[in-house]
Enzyme design. Sequence first.
Site, short mmCIF file in Angstrom:
data_model
loop_
_atom_site.label_atom_id
_atom_site.label_comp_id
_atom_site.label_asym_id
_atom_site.label_seq_id
_atom_site.Cartn_x
_atom_site.Cartn_y
_atom_site.Cartn_z
N ALA A 65 0.80 -1.23 0.00
CA ALA A 65 0.00 0.00 0.00
C ALA A 65 0.83 1.27 0.00
O ALA A 65 0.30 2.36 -0.19
CB ALA A 65 -0.93 0.01 1.22
N ARG A 102 10.20 8.16 -2.49
CA ARG A 102 11.61 8.32 -2.86
C ARG A 102 11.92 7.77 -4.25
O ARG A 102 12.98 8.07 -4.81
CB ARG A 102 12.49 7.65 -1.80
CG ARG A 102 12.70 8.51 -0.56
CD ARG A 102 13.66 7.85 0.41
NE ARG A 102 13.01 6.80 1.19
CZ ARG A 102 13.66 5.99 2.01
NH1 ARG A 102 14.97 6.08 2.14
NH2 ARG A 102 13.00 5.07 2.70
#
Length: 507
Positions: free
Chosen positions: A11, A16
């Site tokens: 999920a 990043r």
Amino acid sequence: MSELTVIVLAAGGGTRMKSKTPKVLHTIAGRSMVGHVLTAVRDAGASHVVAVVGHQRELVGPHIEQLMPEATIAVQEEQLGTAHAVRVAVETAALGDPAGDGRSTVLVAYGDTPLLRGESLRALVADHEAAGRALTILSGIVPTPFGYGRIVREQDGSVAAIVEEKDASDEQRAITEINSGILAFDARFLAAVLPKIGNDNAKGEYYLTDAVALARAEGMPVGAYVLDDVRQTEGANDRAQLAALGKELNARIVTRWMTEGVTVMDPATTWIEADVELEPDVTILPGVQLLGATKVEEDAVIGPDSTLKDCEVGAGARVVRTHAELAVIGAGANVGPFSYLRPGARLGDRGKIGAFVEVKNSEIGEGAKVPHLSYVGDATIGEGTNIGAGTIFANYDGVAKHHTTIGRHVKSGSNVTFVAPVTVGDGAGTGAGTLVRQDVPPGGLALSAGPQRVIEGWAQAKRAGTAQGEAAAAAASGKGAGTADEREATHTGDPGVGDPGAGATQS
């Protein structure tokens, strides 16, 4: 093993990665990261799989359903921590104790650990169930554990706690056994402990690792199973980590094939994806990429510098400096160098596709050859036929594609154009430079160029004063080559050439 349910956590947003693609859908070795995890879960013998999705669930959910239709999809609307995600999975799938005997196990894994192997999960579950624990942590020993949660053990070897880096004492920071985050639970214990996990922490999230302290408080056994190959539990949070995992996974795949009898001349420049199949005594030369569902049979030699995606290569075939996709190469056939096989290209046994040849959606029969500088599109070429250099199969009329059929043992001259749709019968031939617009019957010879016309003296007349004209004049006079002073430029009069550019050559 008893009844095994696996919850796959997928999920997270993966910010990043800085990508429009969800983190778990980034690929290495031809599969998404979550695809590798699902393969491991299936290999572990899971009877029920629940995948928790949240961020970009409209992409992640269908992808998981495609790979594992039997999986249950649970939606975590807000990402409030790992324990919250597991609670969503338990509630969605109504997990409990399917076996009814207290021996059901729930395993929690992560969708971004592509090196994970099913055999490792089986070993964890077997250890967990044999010890009769409430909770077992998959752990590993690493030389530099900075940043990881440490496994703190009691003298009897049981787990006392998981201590995070920021909370660890100097003594605890010296511990080299780390928490991978992958956990095996007794199903009844998990259902009972989830409501007890709170979010009284800096982030206000529900952490699944809090179950360790809760189990210990109730006197329930907690343990850790040490995985020797701890890299299997590594995740990828950015593209640099993804590339590192991809390199490691490729090295493992290449090594496995070498142990099974495949010769890989240079493992460092060889890339083999997870779904590729190779038989013993295949040889792979430097600079090769075998991608997708490619299958290569025994004694075939691939490379150097070749890329095959979703291809089939027969026994003993040779493929050199070639790019091919969705193509079939028969046993003993030869392809390359510098060949391009597009989807639908099929080369029969002992056939040949040679240098600078492009083939698309065409079947080239057994022993047939297209050796040089040609394009073959939407065609059938019969066995034993030879297609001359520089041949073009003109398959597109600007609106639709059309098919060309070339029979058995046809001999095609160089620089021929077949304008589809057209059929050339068995044993027929074409002269050099022929434009084939009409069917050619079996045994017929197709010619479209007129008789050769020679205009004598043209160079002397139209190129006088040039090296070409002087050479021609000298040859005509019988003097041959000599000094410029010895040569005379001759003019024999107008040879009847209406266009001074006739016969011009490219330079």
